[in-house]
Design a protein around this motif. Structure first.
Motif: not given
Length: 152
Positions: A50, A53, A57, A130-133, A137-140
């Motif tokens: 997190q 990210a 992000n 795109e977004w990758k989990e 946790v979400q990474f742009h």
């Protein structure tokens, strides 16, 4: 004359042995892992992901500067990996050709999270958005450059 040839043979054997030791020593520079691998191996926690990210992000990086010696080891390891790639080795890969684009910090004393350029590869001229989990946790993702974990 025969003793000279034997001596030369022994000298060459010693030199080859020493070169082999030096070659093996370069492998000790550390290894690169994806964020997924580092998380799955327990080297990064969800809180670590997190934090990474949040920096990524926001298109920023760790406020703490990466130690110069560590940066050099990371670049040397990147060059070594390309030179020794099983599928398509790049013999001309050199540490000085790499740039650390982003530094996201060091986690648990030996996991350095970075984004390196790829000086020997051309990327397609397409926009990435795109977004990758990873580990919940979400990474742009906005480029082809990947976040990597270099572990000593």
């Amino acid at each position: 004359m025969n003793k000279k040839i034997k001596g030369l043979g022994i000298l060459m054997a010693v030199l080859l042995f020493c070169c082999g030791i030096v070659g093996c020593a370069t492998q000790v520079l550390g290894m690169f892992y994806s964020l997924e691998e580092a998380y799955e191996n327990g080297w990064l926690t969800q809180d670590d992901l997190q934090e990474i990210a949040d920096l990524h992000n926001a298109n920023t990086q760790c406020a703490e500067k990466l130690d110069g010696e560590i940066a050099e080891l990371i670049k040397k390891a990147a060059a070594w990996e390309l030179k020794n790639d099983e599928k398509s080795p790049i013999d001309e890969a050199k540490a000085e050709d790499f740039t650390i684009l982003k530094y996201y910090g060091v986690y648990h004393q030996d996991c350095y999270v970075v984004m390196l350029d790829e000086p020997y590869f051309d990327f397609p001229a397409v926009e990435v958005d795109e977004w990758k989990e990873i580990g919940g946790v979400q990474f742009h993702i906005t480029s082809f450059y990947e976040i990597e974990v270099w572990k000593k």
